[in-house]
Write an enzyme that holds these catalytic residues in place. Structure first.
Site, PDB file in Angstrom:
ATOM      1  N   ASP A  59       0.835  -1.195   0.000  1.00  0.00           N
ATOM      2  CA  ASP A  59       0.000   0.000   0.000  1.00  0.00           C
ATOM      3  C   ASP A  59       0.871   1.247   0.000  1.00  0.00           C
ATOM      4  O   ASP A  59       1.945   1.274   0.620  1.00  0.00           O
ATOM      5  CB  ASP A  59      -0.916   0.025   1.233  1.00  0.00           C
ATOM      6  CG  ASP A  59      -1.875  -1.154   1.264  1.00  0.00           C
ATOM      7  OD1 ASP A  59      -2.327  -1.557   0.178  1.00  0.00           O
ATOM      8  OD2 ASP A  59      -2.156  -1.660   2.366  1.00  0.00           O
ATOM      9  N   ASP A  65       0.538   8.274   7.708  1.00  0.00           N
ATOM     10  CA  ASP A  65       0.871   6.893   8.069  1.00  0.00           C
ATOM     11  C   ASP A  65       2.220   6.842   8.786  1.00  0.00           C
ATOM     12  O   ASP A  65       2.384   6.164   9.813  1.00  0.00           O
ATOM     13  CB  ASP A  65       0.958   6.007   6.819  1.00  0.00           C
ATOM     14  CG  ASP A  65      -0.391   5.660   6.226  1.00  0.00           C
ATOM     15  OD1 ASP A  65      -1.280   5.267   6.993  1.00  0.00           O
ATOM     16  OD2 ASP A  65      -0.549   5.777   5.005  1.00  0.00           O
ATOM     17  N   GLU A  87       2.190  -2.418  10.337  1.00  0.00           N
ATOM     18  CA  GLU A  87       1.907  -2.447   8.910  1.00  0.00           C
ATOM     19  C   GLU A  87       2.889  -1.584   8.130  1.00  0.00           C
ATOM     20  O   GLU A  87       3.195  -1.871   6.969  1.00  0.00           O
ATOM     21  CB  GLU A  87       0.480  -1.946   8.650  1.00  0.00           C
ATOM     22  CG  GLU A  87       0.132  -1.875   7.172  1.00  0.00           C
ATOM     23  CD  GLU A  87      -1.265  -1.354   6.918  1.00  0.00           C
ATOM     24  OE1 GLU A  87      -1.613  -1.154   5.743  1.00  0.00           O
ATOM     25  OE2 GLU A  87      -2.010  -1.145   7.896  1.00  0.00           O
ATOM     26  N   GLU A  88       3.404  -0.544   8.767  1.00  0.00           N
ATOM     27  CA  GLU A  88       4.267   0.411   8.070  1.00  0.00           C
ATOM     28  C   GLU A  88       5.742   0.030   8.103  1.00  0.00           C
ATOM     29  O   GLU A  88       6.583   0.746   7.555  1.00  0.00           O
ATOM     30  CB  GLU A  88       4.078   1.813   8.654  1.00  0.00           C
ATOM     31  CG  GLU A  88       2.639   2.301   8.667  1.00  0.00           C
ATOM     32  CD  GLU A  88       1.979   2.249   7.288  1.00  0.00           C
ATOM     33  OE1 GLU A  88       2.701   2.377   6.274  1.00  0.00           O
ATOM     34  OE2 GLU A  88       0.752   2.059   7.222  1.00  0.00           O
ATOM     35  N   ASP A 106      -1.656  -1.569  13.488  1.00  0.00           N
ATOM     36  CA  ASP A 106      -1.893  -0.827  12.253  1.00  0.00           C
ATOM     37  C   ASP A 106      -2.030   0.626  12.700  1.00  0.00           C
ATOM     38  O   ASP A 106      -3.079   1.027  13.202  1.00  0.00           O
ATOM     39  CB  ASP A 106      -3.176  -1.316  11.579  1.00  0.00           C
ATOM     40  CG  ASP A 106      -3.466  -0.576  10.272  1.00  0.00           C
ATOM     41  OD1 ASP A 106      -2.734   0.394   9.960  1.00  0.00           O
ATOM     42  OD2 ASP A 106      -4.426  -0.943   9.581  1.00  0.00           O
ATOM     43  N   LEU A 108      -2.459   3.497  11.333  1.00  0.00           N
ATOM     44  CA  LEU A 108      -3.494   4.363  10.779  1.00  0.00           C
ATOM     45  C   LEU A 108      -4.329   3.575   9.775  1.00  0.00           C
ATOM     46  O   LEU A 108      -4.050   3.566   8.579  1.00  0.00           O
ATOM     47  CB  LEU A 108      -2.880   5.598  10.117  1.00  0.00           C
ATOM     48  CG  LEU A 108      -3.870   6.754   9.889  1.00  0.00           C
ATOM     49  CD1 LEU A 108      -4.397   7.282  11.226  1.00  0.00           C
ATOM     50  CD2 LEU A 108      -3.221   7.879   9.116  1.00  0.00           C
ATOM     51  N   ASP A 109      -5.360   2.925  10.276  1.00  0.00           N
ATOM     52  CA  ASP A 109      -6.273   2.170   9.430  1.00  0.00           C
ATOM     53  C   ASP A 109      -7.189   3.134   8.684  1.00  0.00           C
ATOM     54  O   ASP A 109      -7.729   4.077   9.262  1.00  0.00           O
ATOM     55  CB  ASP A 109      -7.111   1.226  10.295  1.00  0.00           C
ATOM     56  CG  ASP A 109      -8.138   0.475   9.488  1.00  0.00           C
ATOM     57  OD1 ASP A 109      -7.746  -0.427   8.732  1.00  0.00           O
ATOM     58  OD2 ASP A 109      -9.337   0.804   9.585  1.00  0.00           O
ATOM     59  N   GLU A 273      -4.684  -6.526  12.159  1.00  0.00           N
ATOM     60  CA  GLU A 273      -6.028  -6.045  11.856  1.00  0.00           C
ATOM     61  C   GLU A 273      -7.074  -7.083  12.287  1.00  0.00           C
ATOM     62  O   GLU A 273      -7.910  -6.809  13.145  1.00  0.00           O
ATOM     63  CB  GLU A 273      -6.158  -5.728  10.361  1.00  0.00           C
ATOM     64  CG  GLU A 273      -5.362  -4.512   9.932  1.00  0.00           C
ATOM     65  CD  GLU A 273      -5.463  -4.237   8.435  1.00  0.00           C
ATOM     66  OE1 GLU A 273      -5.691  -3.065   8.084  1.00  0.00           O
ATOM     67  OE2 GLU A 273      -5.305  -5.187   7.622  1.00  0.00           O
TER      68      GLU A 273
END
Length: 345
Positions: A59, A65, A87-88, A106, A108-109, A273
């Site tokens: 992504d 983010d 996630e980042e 996560d 910043l979902d 998530e």
């Protein structure tokens, strides 16, 4: 007066060292969420969507983010965290291998919704780090979700909310600027077992497996169909927002795998998530599966493993599993709707 989050953590996390460290970590995460909320509402350069590099999940990273990830990494460094999985981040970040907790997050979902002023959030999970993980703390992040000590998510919307479970039910806390912290908003979340509302991206209907098409067809057929009642569809495309609506009034969320390239195993990340959301959902009386198997029993293959996800009102989640297993076994499907589709001619 509503009780404070601090009081809840003090009473529910216990007095043992691990419980106190879980509580302290949640407090640090809350402090980071307030900083992130202030960044979002300020509308500064960090809060603009922009464009950027691609993260490990493929992504595009927004500036916010990266800002959010750093804020929660700093919170982890101020807590009893051995390893931080985000996630980042391409790989887990080692903080203190001797610490007792692992944090999966996560930061910043729903960041693709920044420009549209839709609610976005932060999803997190706390896992124990045992002796078997000391030589490789990253392995602590690859435990099944049923090992979680606590999980939850923040929602940055009209209000800053925290949905939280420490394994004794699910509660909702509201950030009160006048109080200077989080106070209880909903004392005990109970997701209704039955529902007449579903959340899914119907634009992908043509890519779904026939079983899922059949399930949605039967919902859309309404009172005249095999379900014999009308359904509404809701889809915000920000999972924390869709999830919170289900906590408040029931419903079912479906984001399964489909025929598109890169989507066969779903798109949501199991570790940071699906697992934390499933933990909170089950603690609120709901259910969460990958379409057939319980999410919390799945052993992650890697930090960024993806999974299909169905969660919400228990009876409806169970029904989806029946469609997936054997659609022909559903005795309440009439011949009229056995092959009919409201999307197909």
């Amino acid at each position: 007066m509503s009780s404070s989050l601090d009081a809840h953590l003090g009473s529910e996390c216990g007095s043992d060292p691990i419980g106190r460290q879980v509580a302290d970590t949640i407090r640090q995460l809350c402090a980071a969420s307030i900083k992130l909320r202030n960044t979002i509402i300020s509308g500064g350069v960090e809060a603009r969507s922009g464009g950027g590099d691609t993260n490990a999940g493929g992504d595009v990273q927004k500036p916010l983010d990266i800002v959010a990830d750093q804020m929660f990494l700093d919170a982890a460094k101020a807590s009893a965290i051995a390893v931080y999985g985000s996630e980042e981040q391409d790989a887990a970040v080692m903080i203190d291998p001797a610490a007792p907790l692992a944090l999966a997050i996560d930061p910043l979902d729903g960041s693709s919704n920044i420009d549209t002023n839709v609610s976005i959030g932060t999803i997190f999970s706390l896992l124990p780090v045992g002796e078997e993980h000391r030589s490789d703390p990253t392995s602590a992040l690859l435990q099944p979700g049923n090992r979680q000590l606590a999980a939850g998510f923040f929602i940055y919307g009209p209000q800053l909310l925290l949905v939280l479970s420490v394994g004794k039910g699910t509660r909702v806390f509201l950030f009160s600027p006048s109080f200077g912290g989080f106070v209880e908003h909903i004392g005990s979340v109970a997701i209704p077992e039955e529902t007449s509302e579903f959340a899914t991206n119907a634009a992908n209907y043509r890519h779904w497996d026939p079983q899922i098409r059949s399930y949605i067809d039967d919902c859309l057929a309404g009172e005249e169909g095999p379900r014999e009642r009308n359904f509404n569809m809701r889809w915000i495309a920000s999972m924390v927002a869709d999830c919170y609506r289900i906590f408040v009034r029931g419903g079912i969320f479906l984001y399964l795998g489909d025929g598109r390239k890169g989507y066969t195993e779903g798109r949501l990340r199991l570790v940071y998530e699906a697992n934390p959301v499933a933990f909170c959902v089950e603690q609120a009386g709901g259910a969460a599966t990958d379409g057939s198997s319980r999410i919390l029993d799945i052993v992650p293959r890697d930090l960024h493993a993806r999974t299909p996800l169905v969660f919400g009102s228990k009876h409806e989640v169970d029904r989806v599993a029946r469609y997936v297993a054997d659609p022909s076994a559903l005795t309440d499907r009439s011949p009229l709707f056995g092959k009919r589709s409201l999307f197909r001619t």
